[in-house]
Write an enzyme that holds these catalytic residues in place. Structure first.
Site, PDB file in Angstrom:
ATOM      1  N   ASP A  10       0.911  -1.134   0.005  1.00 54.63           N
ATOM      2  CA  ASP A  10      -0.101  -0.011   0.087  1.00 54.63           C
ATOM      3  C   ASP A  10       0.869   1.213   0.084  1.00 54.63           C
ATOM      4  O   ASP A  10       1.630   1.479   0.766  1.00 54.63           O
ATOM      5  CB  ASP A  10      -0.729  -0.071   1.363  1.00 54.63           C
ATOM      6  CG  ASP A  10      -1.885   1.312   1.394  1.00 54.63           C
ATOM      7  OD1 ASP A  10      -2.071   1.491   0.205  1.00 54.63           O
ATOM      8  OD2 ASP A  10      -2.854   1.295   2.255  1.00 54.63           O
ATOM      9  N   ASP A 105      -2.957   2.471  -6.113  1.00 55.73           N
ATOM     10  CA  ASP A 105      -1.818   2.625  -5.170  1.00 55.73           C
ATOM     11  C   ASP A 105      -1.584   1.355  -4.195  1.00 55.73           C
ATOM     12  O   ASP A 105      -1.087   1.386  -2.791  1.00 55.73           O
ATOM     13  CB  ASP A 105      -2.015   3.912  -4.269  1.00 55.73           C
ATOM     14  CG  ASP A 105      -3.353   3.710  -3.482  1.00 55.73           C
ATOM     15  OD1 ASP A 105      -4.122   3.096  -3.820  1.00 55.73           O
ATOM     16  OD2 ASP A 105      -3.406   4.593  -2.542  1.00 55.73           O
ATOM     17  N   GLU A 106      -2.507   0.378  -4.255  1.00 60.24           N
ATOM     18  CA  GLU A 106      -2.265  -1.018  -3.659  1.00 60.24           C
ATOM     19  C   GLU A 106      -2.418  -2.099  -4.392  1.00 60.24           C
ATOM     20  O   GLU A 106      -3.287  -2.380  -5.178  1.00 60.24           O
ATOM     21  CB  GLU A 106      -3.135  -0.873  -2.239  1.00 60.24           C
ATOM     22  CG  GLU A 106      -4.715  -0.816  -2.761  1.00 60.24           C
ATOM     23  CD  GLU A 106      -5.481  -0.834  -1.472  1.00 60.24           C
ATOM     24  OE1 GLU A 106      -5.419  -1.578  -0.409  1.00 60.24           O
ATOM     25  OE2 GLU A 106      -6.524  -0.325  -1.467  1.00 60.24           O
TER      26      GLU A 106
END
Length: 355
Positions: A10, A105-106
């Protein structure tokens, strides 16, 4: 069956961190990415310096400005965030083809069969974080465990720029201490119901038999039963066939102004469009989801030519919103989904953007 090795990576305050990287004068300052604080915009992301003032995503931008008058407000640059995300995804795929992105983003990675670094998931996660920093100038936090549920929780325990490992043999003991609100799939309404039943932790949940859970939670009972014991058999799915792409947000305070709602929906449209573009998809149907203050929930849909861009999605939202009780009944949640998906080539995507 061998023990699975799952990593959840993350990025730390991703949008805001990209802006601080690209504008060094912003480093160490509170940065808010999102709408205009003088209008009805909302916060898409906040740097850690801004979070210390109580600013968080989905908060009205005007409120963020009041909490931190010195904050720097910036409009999102999704094309830049997508490019950085592609760099990060390429790093992941150096270690395993089993990568399941959740957003820009993860992502989950299954490194069970990765031979690098003697097959140590912890060492792989550490090396991935180092490579992300070296290649993008950004920091990432990672969680390592034997399943997706625990890996995702672990990635949030040592933020920012941290690495946390939950060994499989400690899984049950770890979940026993976990508040039920942290358990995957337990939303606000389910959490409130569990707490009324005296279920506050994983240990409380574990005390209920499967039959008791089925009476209370129906088809979700087996899932909760397993998670309470640290068990999660969901595989990492790198190429799931998607039937829809969507985003939604629940508000801290109910919304009553339709113009405010459209501003929030515009941000959701941006997120959906970014996801569609990354997957090279477009969709024929745009659906609006509205949950009112009394928890009644409705959807409204419009179909037509395939859409991919945020602008095209936004053009369908005013008519959909007008066909609801918005403005007459307070709204606690809004969502935007695009379905009827078709794969598009880059040339087709440019044509969609033109027309």
């Amino acid at each position: 069956m061998s023990q699975r090795k799952i990593i959840h990576v993350d990025m730390d305050a991703f949008y805001a961190s990209v802006e601080q990287r690209d504008q060094p004068e912003l480093r160490g300052r509170p940065v808010v990415v999102g709408g205009n604080p003088n209008g009805r915009g909302v916060v898409a992301a906040a740097s850690y310096e801004a979070r210390r003032h109580g600013i968080h995503s989905a908060m009205p931008a005007w409120r963020a400005a009041r909490l931190c008058p010195d904050a720097v407000f910036l409009r999102p640059r999704f094309e830049v965030y997508r490019a950085v995300s592609a760099q990060i995804q390429a790093i992941f795929r150096d270690y395993t083809p089993l990568v399941e992105p959740l957003s820009l983003d993860e992502a989950y990675l299954d490194v069970s069969d990765c031979p690098r670094l003697e097959g140590s998931a912890t060492l792989i996660a550490r090396e991935i974080r180092t490579r992300i920093r070296e290649q993008t100038g950004l920091t990432a936090s990672a969680g390592v465990s034997g399943n997706k549920f625990l890996a995702k929780i672990a990635s949030d325990l040592d933020k920012p720029d941290g690495l946390y490992v939950i060994p499989p043999e400690q899984a049950a003991a770890f979940v026993a201490e976990l508040p039920v609100g942290k358990i995957h799939g337990v939303g606000q309404a389910t959490q409130a119901k569990m707490q009324r039943m005296g279920i506050h932790t994983g240990a409380d949940l574990r005390r209920l038999s499967l039959l008791e859970l089925q009476r209370a939670f129906g088809s979700r009972a087996r899932f909760y039963h397993d998670l309470a014991r640290g068990v999660d058999e969901r595989p990492v799915r790198p190429s799931r066939e998607r039937k829809s792409v969507g985003a939604e947000t629940t508000f801290g305070q109910d919304l009553t102004d339709p113009a405010d709602m459209l501003d929030r929906l515009a941000l959701l449209a941006d997120k959906v469009a970014a996801s569609l573009e990354r997957r090279r998809l477009a969709g024929r149907t745009v659906t609006l989801k509205v949950k009112y203050h009394d928890f009644r929930q409705i959807t409204r849909s419009l179909s037509g030519d395939p859409v991919q861009s945020a602008a095209d999605i936004r053009t369908r939202l005013p008519a959909l919103l007008q066909d609801t009780e918005a403005g007459r009944t307070p709204v606690r949640l809004l969502g935007v989904t695009v379905s009827g998906l078709v794969t598009v080539t880059p040339d087709q995507a440019r044509q969609l953007a033109l027309f």
